[in-house]
Design a protein around this motif. Structure first.
Motif, PDB file in Angstrom:
ATOM      1  N   UNK A 147       9.255  26.380   2.751  1.00  0.00           N
ATOM      2  CA  UNK A 147       8.896  25.143   3.425  1.00  0.00           C
ATOM      3  C   UNK A 147       7.727  25.388   4.363  1.00  0.00           C
ATOM      4  N   UNK A 148       6.927  24.366   4.567  1.00  0.00           N
ATOM      5  CA  UNK A 148       5.746  24.486   5.406  1.00  0.00           C
ATOM      6  C   UNK A 148       5.641  23.280   6.322  1.00  0.00           C
ATOM      7  N   UNK A 149       5.372  23.535   7.608  1.00  0.00           N
ATOM      8  CA  UNK A 149       5.135  22.464   8.566  1.00  0.00           C
ATOM      9  C   UNK A 149       3.887  22.805   9.356  1.00  0.00           C
ATOM     10  N   UNK A 150       3.354  21.852  10.042  1.00  0.00           N
ATOM     11  CA  UNK A 150       2.176  22.087  10.855  1.00  0.00           C
ATOM     12  C   UNK A 150       2.462  21.670  12.287  1.00  0.00           C
ATOM     13  N   UNK A 151       2.111  22.568  13.199  1.00  0.00           N
ATOM     14  CA  UNK A 151       2.347  22.273  14.597  1.00  0.00           C
ATOM     15  C   UNK A 151       1.322  22.956  15.464  1.00  0.00           C
ATOM     16  N   UNK A 152       1.098  22.427  16.646  1.00  0.00           N
ATOM     17  CA  UNK A 152       0.054  22.964  17.513  1.00  0.00           C
ATOM     18  C   UNK A 152       0.354  24.382  17.953  1.00  0.00           C
ATOM     19  N   UNK A 153       1.661  24.756  17.944  1.00  0.00           N
ATOM     20  CA  UNK A 153       1.999  26.086  18.429  1.00  0.00           C
ATOM     21  C   UNK A 153       1.950  27.171  17.368  1.00  0.00           C
ATOM     22  N   UNK A 154       1.725  26.814  16.074  1.00  0.00           N
ATOM     23  CA  UNK A 154       1.760  27.808  15.013  1.00  0.00           C
ATOM     24  C   UNK A 154       0.472  28.601  14.914  1.00  0.00           C
ATOM     25  N   UNK A 155       0.568  29.757  14.308  1.00  0.00           N
ATOM     26  CA  UNK A 155      -0.628  30.569  14.019  1.00  0.00           C
ATOM     27  C   UNK A 155      -0.537  31.026  12.585  1.00  0.00           C
ATOM     28  N   UNK A 156      -1.665  31.055  11.892  1.00  0.00           N
ATOM     29  CA  UNK A 156      -1.628  31.463  10.494  1.00  0.00           C
ATOM     30  C   UNK A 156      -2.999  31.429   9.877  1.00  0.00           C
ATOM     31  N   UNK A 157      -3.024  31.277   8.548  1.00  0.00           N
ATOM     32  CA  UNK A 157      -4.261  31.288   7.781  1.00  0.00           C
ATOM     33  C   UNK A 157      -4.188  30.212   6.695  1.00  0.00           C
ATOM     34  N   UNK A 158      -5.334  29.872   6.163  1.00  0.00           N
ATOM     35  CA  UNK A 158      -5.435  29.009   4.991  1.00  0.00           C
ATOM     36  C   UNK A 158      -6.107  29.810   3.879  1.00  0.00           C
ATOM     37  N   UNK A 159      -5.442  29.908   2.734  1.00  0.00           N
ATOM     38  CA  UNK A 159      -5.972  30.665   1.605  1.00  0.00           C
ATOM     39  C   UNK A 159      -6.826  29.760   0.724  1.00  0.00           C
ATOM     40  N   UNK A 160      -8.037  30.197   0.464  1.00  0.00           N
ATOM     41  CA  UNK A 160      -8.959  29.411  -0.357  1.00  0.00           C
ATOM     42  C   UNK A 160      -9.671  30.327  -1.347  1.00  0.00           C
ATOM     43  N   UNK A 161      -9.578  29.993  -2.620  1.00  0.00           N
ATOM     44  CA  UNK A 161     -10.231  30.788  -3.652  1.00  0.00           C
ATOM     45  C   UNK A 161      -9.424  30.806  -4.927  1.00  0.00           C
ATOM     46  N   UNK A 162      -9.652  31.815  -5.753  1.00  0.00           N
ATOM     47  CA  UNK A 162      -9.009  31.897  -7.066  1.00  0.00           C
ATOM     48  C   UNK A 162      -8.443  33.297  -7.317  1.00  0.00           C
ATOM     49  N   UNK A 163      -7.401  33.326  -8.128  1.00  0.00           N
ATOM     50  CA  UNK A 163      -6.893  34.551  -8.728  1.00  0.00           C
ATOM     51  C   UNK A 163      -6.871  34.340 -10.246  1.00  0.00           C
ATOM     52  N   UNK A 164      -7.105  35.405 -10.983  1.00  0.00           N
ATOM     53  CA  UNK A 164      -7.175  35.268 -12.436  1.00  0.00           C
ATOM     54  C   UNK A 164      -6.576  36.508 -13.105  1.00  0.00           C
ATOM     55  N   UNK A 165      -6.109  36.334 -14.334  1.00  0.00           N
ATOM     56  CA  UNK A 165      -5.465  37.392 -15.100  1.00  0.00           C
ATOM     57  C   UNK A 165      -4.158  37.819 -14.428  1.00  0.00           C
ATOM     58  N   UNK A 166      -3.434  36.853 -13.882  1.00  0.00           N
ATOM     59  CA  UNK A 166      -2.195  37.151 -13.154  1.00  0.00           C
ATOM     60  C   UNK A 166      -1.001  36.988 -14.095  1.00  0.00           C
ATOM     61  N   UNK A 167      -0.309  38.092 -14.374  1.00  0.00           N
ATOM     62  CA  UNK A 167       0.876  38.035 -15.226  1.00  0.00           C
ATOM     63  C   UNK A 167       1.973  37.212 -14.554  1.00  0.00           C
ATOM     64  N   UNK A 168       2.658  36.411 -15.351  1.00  0.00           N
ATOM     65  CA  UNK A 168       3.724  35.471 -14.940  1.00  0.00           C
ATOM     66  C   UNK A 168       3.184  34.198 -14.307  1.00  0.00           C
ATOM     67  N   UNK A 169       1.877  34.107 -14.042  1.00  0.00           N
ATOM     68  CA  UNK A 169       1.313  32.849 -13.556  1.00  0.00           C
ATOM     69  C   UNK A 169       1.102  31.913 -14.753  1.00  0.00           C
ATOM     70  N   UNK A 170       1.258  30.616 -14.541  1.00  0.00           N
ATOM     71  CA  UNK A 170       1.553  29.928 -13.282  1.00  0.00           C
ATOM     72  C   UNK A 170       3.031  29.612 -13.102  1.00  0.00           C
ATOM     73  N   UNK A 171       3.918  30.354 -13.795  1.00  0.00           N
ATOM     74  CA  UNK A 171       5.343  30.007 -13.800  1.00  0.00           C
ATOM     75  C   UNK A 171       6.174  30.786 -12.795  1.00  0.00           C
ATOM     76  N   UNK A 172       5.590  31.717 -12.075  1.00  0.00           N
ATOM     77  CA  UNK A 172       6.350  32.528 -11.119  1.00  0.00           C
ATOM     78  C   UNK A 172       6.900  31.661  -9.986  1.00  0.00           C
ATOM     79  N   UNK A 173       7.978  32.138  -9.387  1.00  0.00           N
ATOM     80  CA  UNK A 173       8.575  31.442  -8.245  1.00  0.00           C
ATOM     81  C   UNK A 173       7.961  31.889  -6.926  1.00  0.00           C
ATOM     82  N   UNK A 174       7.394  33.085  -6.908  1.00  0.00           N
ATOM     83  CA  UNK A 174       6.648  33.529  -5.729  1.00  0.00           C
ATOM     84  C   UNK A 174       5.608  34.542  -6.158  1.00  0.00           C
ATOM     85  N   UNK A 175       4.569  34.671  -5.325  1.00  0.00           N
ATOM     86  CA  UNK A 175       3.446  35.554  -5.623  1.00  0.00           C
ATOM     87  C   UNK A 175       3.208  36.511  -4.456  1.00  0.00           C
TER      88      UNK A 175
END
Length: 399
Positions: A147-175
């Motif tokens: 789950x993801x929420x947004x709040x003024x007190x949180x700290x984190x990153x935003x991922x932007x870009x591509x991955x390719x040749x990834x086994x089990x993608x796009x059906x994996x439950x986590x990466x």
């Protein structure tokens, strides 16, 4: 295990695995759709305790025996198991307690599908050239369960870009995703993240490949992650990736060994039974010598793989070199053995559904993924010259 043989318990376990692969797992694999995750097959791997064994403390040798034995009887089962290990091992070695508690039981049971997301369109073998950006985002807060929420007190990153040749993608439950969190070049500034598949902004598509297992591309459009999603430490992602690959590279060689042995076994049977030119094929010296060459190369590769696994388990300093040698020689050997087996079988080996037709498609990819053969040569050369430099006497100009 000595330098030259397995003990009786290991031999018996490998025989059991080959039987399970052929009798229990291959029928499930044959019902699966090429290029898609086979969840019933994963569930069976869980029920048989093989996924639990994957994360036991048996070490690299245990992993190699597991992969080689499964590959002999069912390459799809071997690959499904190995991909679970590759995608999950970063959590085992460096994940938080919360990350492991959330995902490890699901992976071990065969209910959750994992993926190792390192390669990019312009960063395959050159893993240090990663470009997926993790830009600071002080307004993001994400939970470890997805789950993801947004709040003024949180700290984190935003991922932007591509991955390719990834086994089990796009059906994996986590990466397990590797992204650049700093401006530093090369291996520095890369961080590993655990990214559940339901994070907003994460999409993917399947790629049609020669290899029958699922491979896809991922697009990250501002995908939110936080400190709770970091595997290890910020900036320490490259070490997480390389530690994982140092374990799995020799076992890629073990996968190749299983295929080579299956091709060799099929060749011995075929050339014994096949009548041509007034006798059995095996009685032709040109044929029997090819079989002898196949067997010799396979055994040499096996010893390199076992040696690399033993080096990893003992914590030896030369693990990178041994791992690279094992993967290089075993995968190149398997390509030779399978190709030779096809040649000795003739046209029947090219018919869709034949064991060797299947192995011919499967055997090509391991020479590329987890570091192409040329990359392994570079690693070996680097380690060789580093060792030579450490052991030599300085010249007068250097004194």
């Amino acid at each position: 295990m000595s330098a030259f043989s397995l003990d009786p318990v290991q031999i018996a376990w490998c025989a059991t695995l080959r039987t399970l692969a052929a009798e229990r797992l291959r029928p499930l694999a044959e019902k699966g759709e090429p290029g898609r995750v086979n969840r019933p097959l994963l569930a069976a791997l869980g029920e048989l305790g093989l996924l639990k064994r994957l994360f036991s403390d048996g070490g690299a040798l245990d992993l190699c025996l597991l992969r080689e034995s499964l590959a002999h009887g069912c390459t799809e089962a071997e690959t499904a198991l190995a991909l679970q290990g590759l995608g999950t091992y970063p959590l085992v070695q460096a994940g938080t307690a919360a990350q492991r508690e959330r995902w490890l039981p699901e992976v071990i049971a065969g209910r959750a599908v994992a993926a190792f997301a390192l390669s990019e369109p312009d960063a395959g073998s050159d893993a240090a050239a990663l470009a997926l950006e993790a830009a600071p985002d002080t307004g993001t807060s994400a939970g470890t369960g997805g789950s993801t929420t947004t709040g003024a007190g949180g700290t984190g990153w935003r991922l932007t870009g591509e991955k390719r040749w990834i086994s089990n993608a796009p059906e994996a439950d986590f990466y397990t995703v590797f992204a650049r969190t700093g401006e530093r070049p090369g291996a520095r500034g890369v961080t590993a993240f655990l990214v559940p598949a339901d994070r907003p902004g994460l999409t993917g598509s399947a790629l049609e490949m020669l290899s029958p297992h699922p491979i896809g591309a991922l697009t990250f459009d501002g995908v939110p992650v936080t400190r709770d999603d970091v595997i290890g430490e910020p900036g320490g992602g490259f070490r997480v990736a390389m530690t994982t690959l140092n374990l799995f590279r020799p076992s890629v060689g073990a996968f190749a060994l299983g295929m080579a042995q299956a091709a060799l076994d099929a060749t011995l049977t075929h050339t014994t039974e096949r009548v041509a030119f007034g006798g059995r094929l095996k009685d032709l010296q040109a044929v029997s010598h090819r079989a002898a060459e196949m067997a010799t190369r396979t055994e040499a590769a096996r010893l390199l793989v076992y040696a690399a696994a033993a080096a990893y388990d003992s914590g030896a300093a030369d693990v990178p070199q041994r791992s690279a040698m094992a993967k290089l020689f075993a995968t190149e050997t398997a390509q030779y053995v399978v190709d030779t087996a096809v040649q000795l079988h003739g046209a029947r080996a090219l018919q869709r559904g034949h064991l060797l037709e299947h192995l011919y498609r499967e055997v090509r990819a391991p020479r590329i993924y987890e570091g192409a053969s040329e990359v392994q040569l570079s690693i070996i050369a680097k380690e060789l010259y580093a060792s030579a430099q450490q052991g030599r006497t300085p010249t007068p100009d250097e004194s």
